[in-house]
Design a protein around this motif. Structure first.
Motif, short mmCIF file in Angstrom:
data_model
loop_
_atom_site.label_atom_id
_atom_site.label_comp_id
_atom_site.label_asym_id
_atom_site.label_seq_id
_atom_site.Cartn_x
_atom_site.Cartn_y
_atom_site.Cartn_z
N GLY A 101 34.41 39.43 37.67
CA GLY A 101 34.63 38.00 37.75
C GLY A 101 34.90 37.55 39.18
O GLY A 101 35.20 38.36 40.05
N THR A 102 34.75 36.28 39.37
CA THR A 102 35.04 35.65 40.65
C THR A 102 35.85 34.40 40.38
O THR A 102 35.55 33.64 39.46
N ILE A 103 36.88 34.20 41.16
CA ILE A 103 37.70 33.00 41.06
C ILE A 103 37.34 32.10 42.24
O ILE A 103 37.46 32.52 43.40
N GLN A 104 36.88 30.90 41.94
CA GLN A 104 36.56 29.92 42.98
C GLN A 104 37.85 29.18 43.34
O GLN A 104 38.62 28.80 42.46
N LEU A 105 38.06 28.99 44.62
CA LEU A 105 39.25 28.29 45.12
C LEU A 105 38.83 26.99 45.79
O LEU A 105 37.82 26.94 46.49
N SER A 106 39.63 25.94 45.59
CA SER A 106 39.42 24.70 46.31
C SER A 106 40.78 24.16 46.73
O SER A 106 41.79 24.41 46.08
N GLY A 107 40.80 23.45 47.83
CA GLY A 107 42.03 22.90 48.37
C GLY A 107 42.06 23.05 49.88
O GLY A 107 41.16 23.64 50.49
N ASP A 108 43.11 22.52 50.49
CA ASP A 108 43.21 22.49 51.94
C ASP A 108 43.20 23.86 52.59
O ASP A 108 42.71 24.02 53.70
N GLU A 109 43.74 24.86 51.94
CA GLU A 109 43.87 26.19 52.56
C GLU A 109 42.60 27.03 52.53
O GLU A 109 42.57 28.10 53.11
N THR A 110 41.56 26.56 51.87
CA THR A 110 40.36 27.38 51.79
C THR A 110 39.73 27.63 53.16
O THR A 110 39.03 28.62 53.34
N GLY B 166 39.46 31.28 52.48
CA GLY B 166 38.15 31.40 51.85
C GLY B 166 38.10 30.63 50.54
O GLY B 166 39.11 30.12 50.06
N SER B 167 36.91 30.59 49.95
CA SER B 167 36.72 29.76 48.76
C SER B 167 36.51 30.58 47.49
O SER B 167 36.25 30.00 46.44
N SER B 168 36.63 31.91 47.56
CA SER B 168 36.49 32.71 46.34
C SER B 168 37.19 34.05 46.47
O SER B 168 37.39 34.56 47.57
N LEU B 169 37.56 34.58 45.31
CA LEU B 169 38.16 35.91 45.21
C LEU B 169 37.33 36.71 44.22
O LEU B 169 37.22 36.32 43.06
N LYS B 170 36.73 37.81 44.66
CA LYS B 170 35.95 38.66 43.77
C LYS B 170 36.87 39.74 43.23
O LYS B 170 37.51 40.46 43.97
N ILE B 171 36.91 39.85 41.91
CA ILE B 171 37.83 40.75 41.23
C ILE B 171 37.35 42.19 41.34
O ILE B 171 36.17 42.47 41.19
N GLY B 172 38.29 43.10 41.57
CA GLY B 172 37.98 44.52 41.64
C GLY B 172 38.70 45.33 40.59
O GLY B 172 38.10 46.16 39.93
N ASN B 173 40.00 45.10 40.43
CA ASN B 173 40.82 45.89 39.51
C ASN B 173 41.74 44.99 38.70
O ASN B 173 42.11 43.91 39.14
N ILE B 174 42.11 45.50 37.52
CA ILE B 174 43.05 44.78 36.68
C ILE B 174 43.89 45.80 35.92
O ILE B 174 43.41 46.88 35.58
N ASN C 88 51.49 26.64 47.36
CA ASN C 88 51.92 27.57 48.39
C ASN C 88 53.44 27.47 48.47
O ASN C 88 53.99 26.38 48.64
N THR C 89 54.12 28.60 48.33
CA THR C 89 55.58 28.60 48.25
C THR C 89 56.25 28.27 49.58
O THR C 89 57.46 28.01 49.60
#
Length: 162
Positions: free
Chosen positions: A21-30, A34-42, A146-147
């Motif tokens: 899976g890939t999680i797409q990110l949007s917002g000021d910090e991209t 970056g704009s996506s996270l590709k999943i490797g492990n769970i 963002n904390t």
């Protein structure tokens, strides 16, 4: 951050399951993370690490999850997501939560959310869910804050595991 999906698991282990899976990110910090996270492990159900069996730990392909937890091999660039979905057995605080640490070029970006929201966390949104039977996590317009800077990120994507 691109991560390959080449992890395997030992029979009976809940670590490093075959995840995709890939999680797409949007917002000021991209622009920074970056704009996506590709999943490797769970890893699922690791109450020894998270305090609750209704949790998942999601990482990039270079961050393995062993008996001590996530171990990044690239300390400068990695991500770790810890999710909780208690479903019908919610606590007085929150029934769902998400904590995410993304490290880019050695700088950490920490985000979190809780549903319903409490403290300084924002609500994750109604379409964030973990289905342990279907072996999927759904992020649909899931919001995290963002904390440190209070910047908001929105997450979209589906993570599957075998």
């Amino acid at each position: 951050m691109a991560c390959n999906n080449d992890s395997t698991n030992e029979e009976g282990s809940s670590d490093n399951l075959n995840a995709s899976g890939t999680i797409q990110l949007s917002g000021d910090e991209t622009s920074d993370i970056g704009s996506s996270l590709k999943i490797g492990n769970i890893a699922t159900g690791r109450s020894d690490l998270t305090g609750n069996s209704k949790t998942i730990i999601i990482t990039d392909d270079k961050t393995k999850i062993d008996e001590n937890g996530p171990i990044p091999s690239d300390l400068q660039n990695n991500f770790i997501i810890i999710g909780l979905d208690l479903g019908e057995s919610s606590t007085s605080d929150a029934s769902k939560s998400l904590s995410m640490n993304i490290t880019i070029d050695g700088t950490e970006y920490k985000h979190a959310c809780a549903s319903p929201n409490f403290g300084s966390f924002i609500d994750c949104g109604s379409n964030y869910s973990i289905d342990f039977d279907k072996k999927e996590v759904i992020f649909s317009e899931t919001t995290v804050i963002n904390t440190k800077t209070n910047a908001i990120l929105t997450m979209n994507g589906t993570v599957l595991w075998k």
